[in-house]
Design a protein around this motif. Structure first.
Motif, PDB file in Angstrom:
ATOM      1  N   SER A  62       2.410 -64.130  21.770  1.00 45.00           N
ATOM      2  CA  SER A  62       1.068 -63.555  22.269  1.00 45.00           C
ATOM      3  C   SER A  62       0.797 -62.244  21.789  1.00 45.00           C
ATOM      4  CB  SER A  62       1.083 -64.124  23.651  1.00 45.00           C
ATOM      5  OG  SER A  62       1.925 -63.327  24.556  1.00 45.00           O
ATOM      6  N   GLU A  63       1.619 -61.205  22.073  1.00 48.60           N
ATOM      7  CA  GLU A  63       1.449 -59.889  21.839  1.00 48.60           C
ATOM      8  C   GLU A  63       1.096 -59.671  20.430  1.00 48.60           C
ATOM      9  OE1 GLU A  63       4.624 -57.198  22.629  1.00 48.60           O
ATOM     10  OE2 GLU A  63       4.963 -57.817  24.495  1.00 48.60           O
ATOM     11  N   VAL A  64       1.599 -60.308  19.543  1.00 49.23           N
ATOM     12  CA  VAL A  64       1.156 -60.179  18.330  1.00 49.23           C
ATOM     13  C   VAL A  64      -0.198 -60.490  17.941  1.00 49.23           C
ATOM     14  CG1 VAL A  64       1.580 -60.878  15.720  1.00 49.23           C
ATOM     15  CG2 VAL A  64       3.527 -60.536  17.203  1.00 49.23           C
ATOM     16  N   LEU A  65      -0.622 -61.634  18.310  1.00 53.26           N
ATOM     17  CA  LEU A  65      -1.981 -62.209  18.142  1.00 53.26           C
ATOM     18  C   LEU A  65      -3.091 -61.371  18.976  1.00 53.26           C
ATOM     19  CD1 LEU A  65      -3.758 -64.674  17.221  1.00 53.26           C
ATOM     20  CD2 LEU A  65      -3.433 -65.832  19.718  1.00 53.26           C
ATOM     21  N   LEU A  66      -2.629 -60.976  20.069  1.00 60.55           N
ATOM     22  CA  LEU A  66      -3.833 -60.258  20.646  1.00 60.55           C
ATOM     23  C   LEU A  66      -3.735 -58.858  20.352  1.00 60.55           C
ATOM     24  CD1 LEU A  66      -5.538 -60.960  23.270  1.00 60.55           C
ATOM     25  CD2 LEU A  66      -3.613 -62.406  22.691  1.00 60.55           C
ATOM     26  N   PHE A  67      -2.634 -58.034  19.706  1.00 60.72           N
ATOM     27  CA  PHE A  67      -2.734 -56.828  19.003  1.00 60.72           C
ATOM     28  C   PHE A  67      -3.717 -57.196  17.932  1.00 60.72           C
ATOM     29  CE2 PHE A  67       1.346 -55.092  21.098  1.00 60.72           C
ATOM     30  CZ  PHE A  67       0.643 -54.051  21.451  1.00 60.72           C
ATOM     31  N   LEU A  68      -3.800 -58.169  17.055  1.00 59.10           N
ATOM     32  CA  LEU A  68      -4.552 -58.238  16.103  1.00 59.10           C
ATOM     33  C   LEU A  68      -6.089 -58.372  16.539  1.00 59.10           C
ATOM     34  CD1 LEU A  68      -2.423 -60.544  13.947  1.00 59.10           C
ATOM     35  CD2 LEU A  68      -2.905 -58.230  13.609  1.00 59.10           C
ATOM     36  N   MET A  69      -6.256 -59.000  17.626  1.00 59.55           N
ATOM     37  CA  MET A  69      -7.708 -59.218  18.059  1.00 59.55           C
ATOM     38  C   MET A  69      -8.400 -58.213  18.879  1.00 59.55           C
ATOM     39  SD  MET A  69      -7.373 -63.442  19.101  1.00 59.55           S
ATOM     40  CE  MET A  69      -8.915 -63.391  19.559  1.00 59.55           C
ATOM     41  N   ALA A  70      -7.527 -57.133  19.485  1.00 59.52           N
ATOM     42  CA  ALA A  70      -7.806 -56.330  20.382  1.00 59.52           C
ATOM     43  C   ALA A  70      -8.868 -55.604  19.923  1.00 59.52           C
ATOM     44  CB  ALA A  70      -6.754 -55.502  20.895  1.00 59.52           C
ATOM     45  N   GLY A  71      -9.150 -54.964  18.626  1.00 59.94           N
ATOM     46  CA  GLY A  71     -10.160 -53.916  18.276  1.00 59.94           C
ATOM     47  C   GLY A  71     -11.333 -55.089  18.272  1.00 59.94           C
ATOM     48  N   TRP A  72     -11.313 -56.178  17.601  1.00 58.37           N
ATOM     49  CA  TRP A  72     -12.527 -56.960  17.634  1.00 58.37           C
ATOM     50  C   TRP A  72     -13.262 -57.089  19.365  1.00 58.37           C
ATOM     51  CZ3 TRP A  72     -13.202 -61.434  20.447  1.00 58.37           C
ATOM     52  CH2 TRP A  72     -14.607 -62.331  20.253  1.00 58.37           C
ATOM     53  N   ALA A  73     -12.283 -57.485  20.104  1.00 62.09           N
ATOM     54  CA  ALA A  73     -12.685 -57.740  21.634  1.00 62.09           C
ATOM     55  C   ALA A  73     -13.369 -56.419  22.356  1.00 62.09           C
ATOM     56  CB  ALA A  73     -11.287 -58.166  22.491  1.00 62.09           C
ATOM     57  N   ILE A  74     -12.592 -55.136  21.908  1.00 68.26           N
ATOM     58  CA  ILE A  74     -12.969 -54.038  22.566  1.00 68.26           C
ATOM     59  C   ILE A  74     -14.514 -53.821  21.943  1.00 68.26           C
ATOM     60  CG2 ILE A  74     -12.812 -51.472  22.614  1.00 68.26           C
ATOM     61  CD1 ILE A  74      -9.802 -51.988  22.440  1.00 68.26           C
ATOM     62  N   LYS A  75     -14.719 -53.961  20.560  1.00 68.22           N
ATOM     63  CA  LYS A  75     -16.112 -53.672  20.160  1.00 68.22           C
ATOM     64  C   LYS A  75     -17.039 -54.578  20.382  1.00 68.22           C
ATOM     65  CE  LYS A  75     -14.598 -51.572  15.866  1.00 68.22           C
ATOM     66  NZ  LYS A  75     -14.311 -51.924  14.471  1.00 68.22           N
ATOM     67  N   ARG A  76     -16.619 -56.079  20.701  1.00 72.96           N
ATOM     68  CA  ARG A  76     -17.642 -56.844  21.172  1.00 72.96           C
ATOM     69  C   ARG A  76     -17.996 -56.783  22.660  1.00 72.96           C
ATOM     70  NH1 ARG A  76     -20.686 -59.728  22.755  1.00 72.96           N
ATOM     71  NH2 ARG A  76     -21.420 -61.801  22.356  1.00 72.96           N
ATOM     72  N   PHE A  77     -16.982 -56.472  23.444  1.00 68.60           N
ATOM     73  CA  PHE A  77     -17.312 -56.614  24.969  1.00 68.60           C
ATOM     74  C   PHE A  77     -17.286 -55.274  25.527  1.00 68.60           C
ATOM     75  CE2 PHE A  77     -15.133 -60.500  23.710  1.00 68.60           C
ATOM     76  CZ  PHE A  77     -16.307 -61.577  24.101  1.00 68.60           C
ATOM     77  N   GLY A  78     -16.497 -54.221  24.936  1.00 66.09           N
ATOM     78  CA  GLY A  78     -16.499 -53.089  25.681  1.00 66.09           C
ATOM     79  C   GLY A  78     -15.207 -52.834  26.538  1.00 66.09           C
ATOM     80  N   HIS A  79     -14.751 -51.543  26.686  1.00 61.45           N
ATOM     81  CA  HIS A  79     -13.593 -51.121  27.416  1.00 61.45           C
ATOM     82  C   HIS A  79     -13.588 -51.611  28.897  1.00 61.45           C
ATOM     83  CE1 HIS A  79     -13.850 -48.172  24.121  1.00 61.45           C
ATOM     84  NE2 HIS A  79     -12.488 -48.343  24.099  1.00 61.45           N
ATOM     85  N   THR A  80     -14.839 -51.450  29.614  1.00 59.13           N
ATOM     86  CA  THR A  80     -14.772 -51.928  30.916  1.00 59.13           C
ATOM     87  C   THR A  80     -14.459 -53.361  30.950  1.00 59.13           C
ATOM     88  OG1 THR A  80     -16.130 -50.052  31.553  1.00 59.13           O
ATOM     89  CG2 THR A  80     -16.164 -51.803  33.145  1.00 59.13           C
ATOM     90  N   ALA A  81     -15.359 -53.931  30.389  1.00 59.18           N
ATOM     91  CA  ALA A  81     -15.139 -55.717  30.339  1.00 59.18           C
ATOM     92  C   ALA A  81     -13.821 -56.096  29.896  1.00 59.18           C
ATOM     93  CB  ALA A  81     -16.184 -56.205  29.276  1.00 59.18           C
ATOM     94  N   VAL A  82     -13.188 -55.458  29.032  1.00 59.62           N
ATOM     95  CA  VAL A  82     -11.753 -55.913  28.558  1.00 59.62           C
ATOM     96  C   VAL A  82     -10.946 -55.470  29.818  1.00 59.62           C
ATOM     97  CG1 VAL A  82      -9.841 -55.244  26.978  1.00 59.62           C
ATOM     98  CG2 VAL A  82     -12.096 -55.628  26.253  1.00 59.62           C
ATOM     99  N   LEU A  83     -10.798 -54.286  30.457  1.00 57.28           N
ATOM    100  CA  LEU A  83      -9.817 -53.988  31.449  1.00 57.28           C
ATOM    101  C   LEU A  83     -10.177 -54.812  32.907  1.00 57.28           C
ATOM    102  CD1 LEU A  83      -9.850 -50.176  31.102  1.00 57.28           C
ATOM    103  CD2 LEU A  83      -8.127 -51.718  30.473  1.00 57.28           C
TER     104      LEU A  83
END
Length: 300
Positions: A62-83
Protein backbone atom coordinates in the motif's frame (compact mmCIF):
# COMPACT_ATOMS: atom_id res chain seq x y z
CA UNK A 1 23.75 33.43 11.14
CA UNK A 2 21.54 36.06 12.79
CA UNK A 3 19.29 36.43 9.76
CA UNK A 4 18.59 32.70 9.58
CA UNK A 5 17.94 32.50 13.32
CA UNK A 6 15.54 35.43 13.11
CA UNK A 7 13.71 33.89 10.14
CA UNK A 8 13.41 30.56 11.92
CA UNK A 9 12.13 32.21 15.09
CA UNK A 10 9.53 34.14 13.13
CA UNK A 11 8.44 31.00 11.29
CA UNK A 12 8.00 29.00 14.48
CA UNK A 13 5.75 31.75 15.82
CA UNK A 14 3.42 31.55 12.81
CA UNK A 15 0.04 29.96 13.69
CA UNK A 16 0.05 27.86 10.51
CA UNK A 17 3.48 26.39 11.29
CA UNK A 18 2.56 25.70 14.92
CA UNK A 19 -0.68 24.00 13.87
CA UNK A 20 1.16 21.85 11.34
CA UNK A 21 3.88 20.77 13.77
CA UNK A 22 1.29 19.81 16.40
CA UNK A 23 -0.46 17.66 13.79
CA UNK A 24 2.84 16.01 12.82
CA UNK A 25 3.59 15.37 16.49
CA UNK A 26 0.34 13.42 16.94
CA UNK A 27 0.88 11.53 13.67
CA UNK A 28 4.28 10.48 15.00
CA UNK A 29 2.61 9.19 18.16
CA UNK A 30 0.17 7.19 16.02
CA UNK A 31 2.99 5.67 14.01
CA UNK A 32 4.81 4.64 17.18
CA UNK A 33 1.71 2.98 18.64
CA UNK A 34 1.16 0.94 15.47
CA UNK A 35 4.79 -0.06 14.98
CA UNK A 36 5.40 -0.93 18.64
CA UNK A 37 2.21 -2.49 19.91
CA UNK A 38 0.27 -3.96 16.98
CA UNK A 39 2.33 -7.17 16.81
CA UNK A 40 2.10 -7.59 20.59
CA UNK A 41 -1.66 -7.41 20.29
CA UNK A 42 -1.72 -9.88 17.38
CA UNK A 43 0.45 -12.27 19.39
CA UNK A 44 -2.12 -12.10 22.17
CA UNK A 45 -4.69 -13.19 19.57
CA UNK A 46 -2.45 -16.15 18.70
CA UNK A 47 -1.44 -14.84 15.26
CA UNK A 48 1.06 -16.98 13.39
CA UNK A 49 4.41 -15.77 12.05
CA UNK A 50 3.00 -16.20 8.54
CA UNK A 51 0.18 -13.78 9.32
CA UNK A 52 2.59 -11.24 10.77
CA UNK A 53 4.68 -11.40 7.61
CA UNK A 54 1.64 -11.08 5.38
CA UNK A 55 0.49 -8.01 7.31
CA UNK A 56 3.85 -6.34 6.66
CA UNK A 57 3.54 -7.23 2.97
CA UNK A 58 0.14 -5.54 2.80
CA UNK A 59 1.52 -2.46 4.50
CA UNK A 60 4.49 -2.16 2.13
CA UNK A 61 2.40 -2.77 -1.00
CA UNK A 62 0.00 0.00 0.00
CA UNK A 63 2.94 2.34 0.61
CA UNK A 64 4.21 1.88 -2.94
CA UNK A 65 0.80 2.64 -4.43
CA UNK A 66 0.15 5.70 -2.26
CA UNK A 67 3.62 7.15 -2.79
CA UNK A 68 2.88 7.07 -6.51
CA UNK A 69 -0.53 8.70 -6.08
CA UNK A 70 0.43 11.24 -3.42
CA UNK A 71 1.44 14.02 -5.79
CA UNK A 72 -1.85 13.84 -7.67
CA UNK A 73 -3.87 13.77 -4.42
CA UNK A 74 -2.10 16.85 -3.03
CA UNK A 75 -2.63 18.83 -6.24
CA UNK A 76 -6.24 17.72 -6.53
CA UNK A 77 -7.40 18.19 -2.94
CA UNK A 78 -4.77 20.34 -1.22
CA UNK A 79 -2.55 19.82 1.81
CA UNK A 80 -5.18 20.50 4.45
CA UNK A 81 -7.74 18.11 2.97
CA UNK A 82 -5.12 15.36 2.64
CA UNK A 83 -3.95 15.71 6.25
CA UNK A 84 -7.53 15.71 7.53
CA UNK A 85 -8.14 12.53 5.51
CA UNK A 86 -5.03 11.01 7.12
CA UNK A 87 -6.44 11.75 10.60
CA UNK A 88 -9.73 10.13 9.61
CA UNK A 89 -7.97 7.02 8.29
CA UNK A 90 -5.92 6.79 11.48
CA UNK A 91 -9.17 6.86 13.46
CA UNK A 92 -10.69 4.10 11.33
CA UNK A 93 -7.50 2.04 11.55
CA UNK A 94 -7.22 2.20 15.34
CA UNK A 95 -10.93 1.57 15.81
CA UNK A 96 -10.73 -1.49 13.57
CA UNK A 97 -7.75 -2.82 15.55
CA UNK A 98 -9.71 -2.49 18.78
CA UNK A 99 -12.51 -4.65 17.35
CA UNK A 100 -10.25 -7.51 16.24
CA UNK A 101 -10.84 -10.96 17.67
CA UNK A 102 -9.80 -13.05 14.69
CA UNK A 103 -6.22 -11.98 13.86
CA UNK A 104 -6.62 -12.71 10.13
CA UNK A 105 -8.94 -9.71 9.83
CA UNK A 106 -5.91 -7.49 10.27
CA UNK A 107 -5.07 -8.00 6.59
CA UNK A 108 -7.96 -5.89 5.22
CA UNK A 109 -7.00 -3.13 7.67
CA UNK A 110 -3.32 -2.89 6.79
CA UNK A 111 -3.75 -1.15 3.38
CA UNK A 112 -4.72 1.95 5.40
CA UNK A 113 -1.03 2.18 6.24
CA UNK A 114 -0.50 3.57 2.75
CA UNK A 115 -2.64 6.56 3.67
CA UNK A 116 -1.44 7.01 7.25
CA UNK A 117 2.24 6.89 6.27
CA UNK A 118 2.97 7.23 2.54
CA UNK A 119 0.36 9.86 1.75
CA UNK A 120 0.89 11.60 5.10
CA UNK A 121 4.67 11.81 4.74
CA UNK A 122 4.61 13.06 1.16
CA UNK A 123 2.07 15.72 2.08
CA UNK A 124 4.02 16.75 5.19
CA UNK A 125 7.30 17.15 3.31
CA UNK A 126 5.58 19.17 0.59
CA UNK A 127 3.74 21.38 3.07
CA UNK A 128 6.86 21.96 5.18
CA UNK A 129 8.66 23.21 2.09
CA UNK A 130 5.76 25.50 1.25
CA UNK A 131 5.51 27.20 4.64
CA UNK A 132 9.28 27.42 5.21
CA UNK A 133 10.86 30.91 5.24
CA UNK A 134 13.15 31.77 2.31
CA UNK A 135 16.48 29.90 2.43
CA UNK A 136 15.24 27.77 5.35
CA UNK A 137 13.60 24.93 3.45
CA UNK A 138 16.21 22.38 4.57
CA UNK A 139 15.95 23.58 8.17
CA UNK A 140 12.18 23.16 8.10
CA UNK A 141 12.60 19.63 6.78
CA UNK A 142 14.89 18.90 9.71
CA UNK A 143 12.29 20.24 12.16
CA UNK A 144 9.63 18.09 10.49
CA UNK A 145 11.77 14.94 10.77
CA UNK A 146 12.68 15.67 14.36
CA UNK A 147 9.07 16.32 15.35
CA UNK A 148 7.76 13.15 13.67
CA UNK A 149 10.52 10.56 13.99
CA UNK A 150 12.06 11.86 17.20
CA UNK A 151 9.61 13.64 19.49
CA UNK A 152 6.36 12.11 18.23
CA UNK A 153 7.52 8.52 18.02
CA UNK A 154 9.43 8.77 21.29
CA UNK A 155 6.45 10.12 23.21
CA UNK A 156 4.16 7.59 21.50
CA UNK A 157 6.33 4.65 22.50
CA UNK A 158 6.53 5.74 26.15
CA UNK A 159 2.92 6.85 26.66
CA UNK A 160 1.60 3.95 24.60
CA UNK A 161 3.62 1.49 26.66
CA UNK A 162 2.23 2.84 29.92
CA UNK A 163 -1.34 2.76 28.57
CA UNK A 164 -0.91 -0.75 27.14
CA UNK A 165 0.38 -2.03 30.48
CA UNK A 166 -2.31 -0.33 32.56
CA UNK A 167 -5.42 -0.62 30.40
CA UNK A 168 -4.68 -3.09 27.60
CA UNK A 169 -4.39 -2.89 23.83
CA UNK A 170 -8.07 -2.40 23.04
CA UNK A 171 -8.35 0.62 25.32
CA UNK A 172 -5.15 2.07 23.82
CA UNK A 173 -6.38 1.66 20.26
CA UNK A 174 -9.82 3.08 21.02
CA UNK A 175 -8.27 6.08 22.75
CA UNK A 176 -6.05 6.70 19.73
CA UNK A 177 -9.05 6.41 17.43
CA UNK A 178 -11.01 9.00 19.39
CA UNK A 179 -8.01 11.34 19.52
CA UNK A 180 -7.46 10.98 15.76
CA UNK A 181 -11.06 11.85 14.89
CA UNK A 182 -11.08 14.81 17.30
CA UNK A 183 -7.72 16.19 16.17
CA UNK A 184 -8.72 15.85 12.54
CA UNK A 185 -11.72 18.09 13.13
CA UNK A 186 -9.67 20.55 15.21
CA UNK A 187 -6.94 20.70 12.57
CA UNK A 188 -9.47 21.45 9.85
CA UNK A 189 -11.11 24.21 11.92
CA UNK A 190 -7.74 25.71 12.85
CA UNK A 191 -6.56 25.78 9.24
CA UNK A 192 -9.81 27.39 8.11
CA UNK A 193 -9.57 30.02 10.86
CA UNK A 194 -5.96 30.81 9.96
CA UNK A 195 -6.83 30.99 6.27
CA UNK A 196 -9.75 33.32 6.98
CA UNK A 197 -7.52 35.63 9.05
CA UNK A 198 -4.86 35.72 6.32
CA UNK A 199 -7.43 36.51 3.61
CA UNK A 200 -8.80 39.33 5.73
CA UNK A 201 -5.31 40.77 6.07
CA UNK A 202 -4.82 40.57 2.32
CA UNK A 203 -8.08 42.38 1.65
CA UNK A 204 -7.06 45.16 4.01
CA UNK A 205 -3.64 45.46 2.36
CA UNK A 206 -5.20 45.38 -1.09
CA UNK A 207 -7.68 48.08 -0.12
CA UNK A 208 -4.92 50.30 1.25
CA UNK A 209 -2.83 50.02 -1.90
CA UNK A 210 -5.80 50.61 -4.23
CA UNK A 211 -6.36 54.20 -3.05
CA UNK A 212 -5.32 57.21 -5.09
CA UNK A 213 -1.84 57.71 -3.65
CA UNK A 214 0.72 59.86 -5.43
CA UNK A 215 4.43 60.20 -4.90
CA UNK A 216 6.35 63.30 -5.88
CA UNK A 217 9.95 62.54 -6.76
CA UNK A 218 12.92 63.95 -8.55
CA UNK A 219 13.22 62.58 -12.03
CA UNK A 220 16.71 62.14 -13.34
CA UNK A 221 17.77 60.68 -16.64
CA UNK A 222 20.88 58.51 -16.52
CA UNK A 223 21.74 56.90 -19.82
CA UNK A 224 18.06 56.91 -20.72
CA UNK A 225 17.04 55.03 -17.56
CA UNK A 226 14.69 56.73 -15.10
CA UNK A 227 15.81 56.62 -11.49
CA UNK A 228 14.11 57.46 -8.21
CA UNK A 229 16.68 58.93 -5.83
CA UNK A 230 14.34 59.93 -3.03
CA UNK A 231 10.88 61.24 -2.27
CA UNK A 232 10.44 65.00 -1.95
CA UNK A 233 8.52 66.98 0.60
CA UNK A 234 5.17 67.83 -0.91
CA UNK A 235 1.58 68.53 0.06
CA UNK A 236 0.59 65.07 -1.06
CA UNK A 237 1.08 62.11 1.22
CA UNK A 238 4.51 60.59 0.75
CA UNK A 239 4.32 56.91 0.03
CA UNK A 240 6.79 54.34 1.23
CA UNK A 241 8.17 52.64 -1.87
CA UNK A 242 9.86 49.80 -0.02
CA UNK A 243 8.00 46.54 -0.46
CA UNK A 244 6.66 47.24 -3.94
CA UNK A 245 8.03 44.86 -6.49
CA UNK A 246 7.70 47.20 -9.47
CA UNK A 247 7.75 50.99 -9.70
CA UNK A 248 7.32 52.63 -13.11
CA UNK A 249 7.96 56.21 -14.21
CA UNK A 250 5.48 56.91 -16.98
CA UNK A 251 5.11 59.84 -19.35
CA UNK A 252 2.03 61.97 -19.81
CA UNK A 253 1.06 60.40 -23.08
CA UNK A 254 2.72 63.10 -25.24
CA UNK A 255 5.75 62.57 -27.38
CA UNK A 256 7.58 65.50 -25.84
CA UNK A 257 9.88 65.29 -22.86
CA UNK A 258 8.68 66.28 -19.41
CA UNK A 259 8.76 69.93 -18.60
CA UNK A 260 11.81 71.05 -16.63
CA UNK A 261 12.29 73.77 -14.08
CA UNK A 262 15.64 74.80 -12.56
CA UNK A 263 17.44 72.03 -14.36
CA UNK A 264 15.26 69.23 -13.08
CA UNK A 265 11.84 67.86 -13.74
CA UNK A 266 9.32 66.74 -11.22
CA UNK A 267 6.66 64.32 -12.19
CA UNK A 268 4.08 62.30 -10.44
CA UNK A 269 4.57 58.58 -10.44
CA UNK A 270 2.36 55.81 -11.48
CA UNK A 271 3.31 52.91 -9.33
CA UNK A 272 2.31 49.34 -9.62
CA UNK A 273 2.25 47.43 -6.39
CA UNK A 274 2.39 43.78 -7.20
CA UNK A 275 1.96 41.41 -4.33
CA UNK A 276 2.07 37.68 -4.78
CA UNK A 277 -0.58 36.01 -2.69
CA UNK A 278 -1.99 32.53 -2.48
CA UNK A 279 -5.26 31.63 -4.09
CA UNK A 280 -8.48 31.61 -2.06
CA UNK A 281 -7.87 28.07 -0.90
CA UNK A 282 -4.42 28.33 0.61
CA UNK A 283 -3.84 24.62 0.42
CA UNK A 284 -5.13 23.57 -2.95
CA UNK A 285 -2.30 23.78 -5.43
CA UNK A 286 0.03 26.56 -4.45
CA UNK A 287 -1.06 28.60 -7.43
CA UNK A 288 -0.57 32.32 -7.04
CA UNK A 289 -2.41 35.30 -8.35
CA UNK A 290 -1.13 38.85 -8.69
CA UNK A 291 -3.13 41.81 -7.50
CA UNK A 292 -2.10 45.15 -8.93
CA UNK A 293 -3.08 48.68 -8.15
CA UNK A 294 -2.07 51.59 -10.31
CA UNK A 295 -2.22 55.37 -10.23
CA UNK A 296 -2.53 57.60 -13.27
CA UNK A 297 0.52 59.76 -13.90
CA UNK A 298 0.63 63.50 -14.37
CA UNK A 299 3.41 66.04 -14.69
CA UNK A 300 3.92 69.13 -12.58
Amino acid sequence: DIRIAHGLRMALCEPRVICFLVAVFFLGIGMAVVDTFLFWFLNELCASELLLGMSVLCMCASEVLLFLMAGWAIKRFGHTAVLVFVFFCYGVRFLAYSLLYNPWWVLPIEPLHGVTFALMWTCSVSYAKRIAPPDLEATMQGILNGMFWGVGRGVGAIVGGVAYNQFGARWLFRSMAGAAFALGVLYLLAERAIGFAEKRKRRIRSGDSAGDHEVLVDHMETDGVSTIPHALDSPVEQHELRGYSNVKLLGNGNSGAPSRANGSSRQRLEFVAAEHIDSDDDDDSGDQSVHESGIRTSFL
